[in-house]
Scaffold this active site. Structure first.
Site, PDB file in Angstrom:
ATOM      1  CB  SER A 178      -1.236  -0.574   0.829  1.00  0.00           C
ATOM      2  OG  SER A 178       0.083   0.087   2.227  1.00  0.00           O
TER       3      SER A 178
ATOM      4  CE  LYS B 270      -4.308   3.658   4.247  1.00  0.00           C
ATOM      5  NZ  LYS B 270      -3.407   3.129   5.494  1.00  0.00           N
TER       6      LYS B 270
END
Lengths: 232, 232
Positions: B151, B190
């Site tokens: 990711s 993130k």
DNA sequence: AGTATACAAGAACATCTGTGCGGTGTCAAG
DNA sequence: CTTGACACCGCACAGATGTTCTTGTATACT
């Protein structure tokens, strides 16, 4: 003072050995590692090094030698990577740390920047990285380079990253290597492919071209075994 | 675990010996110093100590032993052995290996995998990384996670990489953080953006969606300060 | 009493290890 | 050409060094 290649090699090996074993090597271990068949030659050179006060030696004691780090640093043969003598050493004075070894940072690698990557250069390193053995399967013949440019960005190697390489002359197809290109006098970081008698060097960035060269014109200087990035 | 006087004595002597000679003692030297006439008794006790993981030993290697300082510290024996932490190696006989520290590897980070990241957990770490101070501006409150999934691939963080984070509750916009999402009971890696009273968590992979959440539902567990990748 | 276990000692042994000596080849000075 | 220094090699040797085997002692448990 002038050191022969052999002597530099010996120092380098001793440092490595102590780093990973926590005790010094024997004369024969040094000989084996440095390609010296005769124990007396090792002794001969150790005596030289001792005369230069680069090592200390206890006569007739097995493994009775130790590096004189302060002198090595003095002469710029080793750079104390920890910089300031800041005392973060929780074990107290000079605690014997396990499995540490030093990796010389030999400079930058980027298109057009010729660098020399020879074991002998260990002592010309401007900087050293200290790493833990646990990170590496086989912590020998390692050196580090700082990456300049974005030619390997698709392989997730960014400008500013530090790549750690193991010195080796051969490579498998697809491995990321530092390759010396003869007629251009430069070393670059590329994916390596041997195709017949041609070598294909592939950057990991679509906007850079692949390079095709006769195998004879390319020499592999090492293979990337680790990438380290600092974000702050 | 219980150590006999003799064994403590031996540990103490070994520490002393290494401190002043830079190489470990032989079995007979230990015996002489500790009033043990038989080499086999020394070996016997060394084996005991090794079983307790207080020392390491290389079989059939002269002087092939070293103290396991981490473990001694763990058990609070280290201070007994080093004496005062003030006699810091004035001759400089020690190696320049100082300023190291250990970073706990607290587990994996990946979507859906809840992890706990609390300083308290440092002692539950299954693994430790040993790093050098020089790599970090401020080597405190660091911990490490293994990355699972792709990711963050566009930020050049790959599956399998180790990310090192500094524990902090705040983050600047754009920084890469480990964020705990309350109602989903998970921590993810993130890019962090605070936009009004909303937090935007952006993966670095076009095929993953951004996440918008009220600021209260997100807590930052740390900021990525380093990325380490092993290729072999 | 009998047995198992922990600890210690001494001797024997094979190997390891540093040292010393004779010899080789190179190279520059005399 | 000779000489001597320098760097190197191979080998042998005495002493060191870790291991192993046997024996002995004390303590705890059955």
């Amino acid at each position: 003072m002038k050191l022969s290649e052999r002597q530099k090699n010996m120092l380098s090996f001793i440092a490595d050995f102590v780093g990973s074993n926590n005790y010094p090597p024997t004369i024969r271990e040094i000989g084996r590692a440095c390609g010296i068949s005769s124990t007396s030659v090792v002794k001969y050179n150790l005596t030289k090094l001792e005369r230069h006060e680069l090592i200390r030696r206890d006569k007739e004691v097995s493994r009775g030698l130790s590096l004189a780090w302060e002198r090595l640093q003095e002469l710029g043969l080793a750079t104390d990577l920890t910089g300031a003598p800041s005392d973060a050493d929780p074990a107290g004075s000079g605690s014997p740390l396990q499995g540490f070894f030093q990796v010389p940072v030999l400079g930058f690698i980027a298109a057009g920047q010729p660098i020399q990557v020879e074991p002998a250069d260990h002592f010309n390193a401007d900087e050293w990285l200290e790493l833990n053995e646990s990170l590496f399967r086989n912590p020998t013949e390692l050196y580090a380079l700082r990456v300049q440019g974005d030619s390997m960005i698709d392989a997730s190697v960014l400008d500013g990253d530090i790549v750690i390489l193991r010195h080796q002359e051969q490579a498998e197809n697809g491995e990321m290597v530092a390759a010396w290109i003869d007629n251009q006098n430069e070393t670059t970081l590329k994916h390596f492919y041997l195709e017949g008698d041609q070598v294909r060097l592939r950057p990991a960035n679509a906007s850079y071209p692949e390079i095709f060269l006769p195998a004879a014109a390319v020499s592999v200087k090492g293979k990337v075994v680790s990438v380290i990035r600092q974000l702050e």
